[in-house]
Design a protein around this motif. Structure first.
Motif, short mmCIF file in Angstrom:
data_model
loop_
_atom_site.label_atom_id
_atom_site.label_comp_id
_atom_site.label_asym_id
_atom_site.label_seq_id
_atom_site.Cartn_x
_atom_site.Cartn_y
_atom_site.Cartn_z
N VAL A 102 0.75 -1.55 -0.16
CA VAL A 102 -0.35 -0.34 0.25
C VAL A 102 1.41 1.06 -0.19
N GLU A 157 -1.32 6.42 2.26
CA GLU A 157 -2.65 5.50 2.28
C GLU A 157 -2.14 4.09 3.94
N ARG A 191 -2.11 6.75 6.67
CA ARG A 191 -2.98 7.23 7.69
C ARG A 191 -4.54 5.99 8.14
N ASP A 192 -4.52 4.51 7.41
CA ASP A 192 -5.50 3.99 8.45
C ASP A 192 -4.21 3.92 9.11
N GLU A 225 -4.32 15.31 7.68
CA GLU A 225 -4.61 15.28 6.36
C GLU A 225 -3.30 16.41 6.18
N ARG A 284 -9.81 14.59 0.90
CA ARG A 284 -9.91 13.94 1.87
C ARG A 284 -9.82 15.21 2.59
#
Lengths: 252, 252
Positions: free
Chosen positions: A82, A86, A89-90, A201, B239
């Motif tokens: 990944v 990403e 963030r997850d 973010e 996002r």
DNA sequence: ACCTGAACACCGTTCAAGT
DNA sequence: ACCTGAACACCGTTCAAGT
């Protein structure tokens, strides 16, 4: 009484009860005697399963760390990873969710991984993901640290709930901009989550900019062969100078 | 003994000694009896100056908060304000320096401002700066919160020092990427500071992008008249969606 | 007003004693 | 092996007593 045929206690039962107690009444309520009472047992019994209260706390903390999802750092069937933003963030969301479910234990947990296996597994996974994405090891160390700062800080205590609901606290002469602050606590959940998402973010976008300047721009091409040297390109803002002595320090 | 002609204690002397004790030996070492001994006085004497130990801790915490520089939020002689990203950066550094000088007290301090005047002054200054820069009140609230998350997290404990120096901890099978982690503690100062600076820049750059999308892009032009509505422009990354229910909540 | 010692209900932990 | 009660050196806090 004395020794029963089947043991009254187990490490697992003790850890579960301890976490429940901390969640319900705070860290201060967790005393060995109180916990023993909760388990219908006498105080010293716990010492048959844990050498000290600290060792018990360690087990409670690592149990919480074990709830953090790390699957986004694993490679897919074809060896595909990944993309790091990403994955980060997850992971950050899962990490925060696990801590926010047990805010009273966060001050203990935030002291670092120590020798706790789940905490070490987490640090290993994050560092590995970043290094394989091409981040120099020194940078990967710092990113792991700053992500932990942000997540731990966000779970340590509710920002919104820290402001008393009593409007009389916010004297307009002393605090000209806090006229509505007494209403913060009432929206605590939404405010804390909004702040976390906004910060996450911003952090990831800022790191993506840095990645383009220092990793992709430096020609290592995002492979697993990181050079360890960071070319702070002259095209930067002039504020991205390295901290002294950390250019190519240790791993993790 | 009994009452001396000139008082043996004062709130200030007690607070100073308490902070020294916490700095030197940790929060757990701060007991009323131990502190009294340090001040050459009997335990209950402290209760002539503070109603409870919690009230004493509050005073210690607010003393530390008082060391944070807020001058960057004041207007200059011609009414000119420092641009919000610069002000936020300078403030965050001063805030971190104040907390990092007393890491053992951070878990208490991070619980929120409560009724402590210096903590409330700080929240007021940050929120006021952001609102006057044109940030909608809801966004300003979240930015104040997320900055506090990051700074508190970074001061709560050393990331680097959380990894044992004993190389035997880092089994290569369990933690394939932590082979050098035992050397982290030795560079703790530089690593923690580098992580803080990297995160601070990323955060500010990410927030600047958001500012351009939602504040300047929305046409309020950076005046003090913020509308409170956030136009998440379609040009965003997809996002940056708002958390539910926080679109135009309370101030601070 | 400000300090004292005695006292109360708590702590974490050790240890000999029981089965 | 696993639990118990008694004991030790601690806690935060109250209170009557001293000046």
């Amino acid at each position: 009484m004395a020794r029963p045929r089947t043991p009254l206690l187990s490490r697992e039962r003790i850890v579960t009860a301890a976490l429940q107690l901390v969640d319900a009444e705070g860290l201060a309520a967790l005393s060995t005697r109180r916990l023993a009472t909760e388990l219908s047992v006498s105080g010293p019994s716990l010492y048959n399963h844990f050498a000290t209260k600290d060792e018990l706390l360690d087990a409670v903390v690592d149990g919480v760390m074990g709830e953090v999802d790390l699957s986004m750092f694993a490679r897919g069937p074809a060896g595909a990873a990944v993309p790091w933003p990403e994955a980060l963030r997850d992971w950050a969301r899962s990490y925060r969710a696990a801590l926010a479910a047990h805010p009273n234990i966060v001050p203990v947990l935030a002291q670092g991984p120590g020798r706790r296996p789940n905490a070490l597994r987490l640090a290993d996974a994050v560092f590995g993901c970043l290094v394989e994405a091409g981040w120099p090891r020194g940078q990967a160390t710092r990113i792991g640290a700053l992500m932990r700062y942000f997540v731990a800080g966000s779970a340590l205590a509710s920002f919104a709930a820290g402001f008393p609901e009593d409007a009389g606290v916010y004297d307009a002469t002393d605090y000209p901009h806090l006229g509505e602050a007494h209403r913060l606590a009432e929206h605590r959940g939404a405010i804390d989550e909004g702040a976390f998402e906004t910060g996450l973010e911003a952090l990831l976008e800022g790191l993506a900019l840095r990645y383009e300047r220092t990793v992709r721009g430096a020609g290592t091409g995002g492979t697993a062969e990181a050079t360890g040297s960071v070319r702070t390109t002259g095209a930067g803002t002039g504020r991205t100078a390295e901290a002294p002595g950390t250019g190519r320090t240790t791993g993790a």
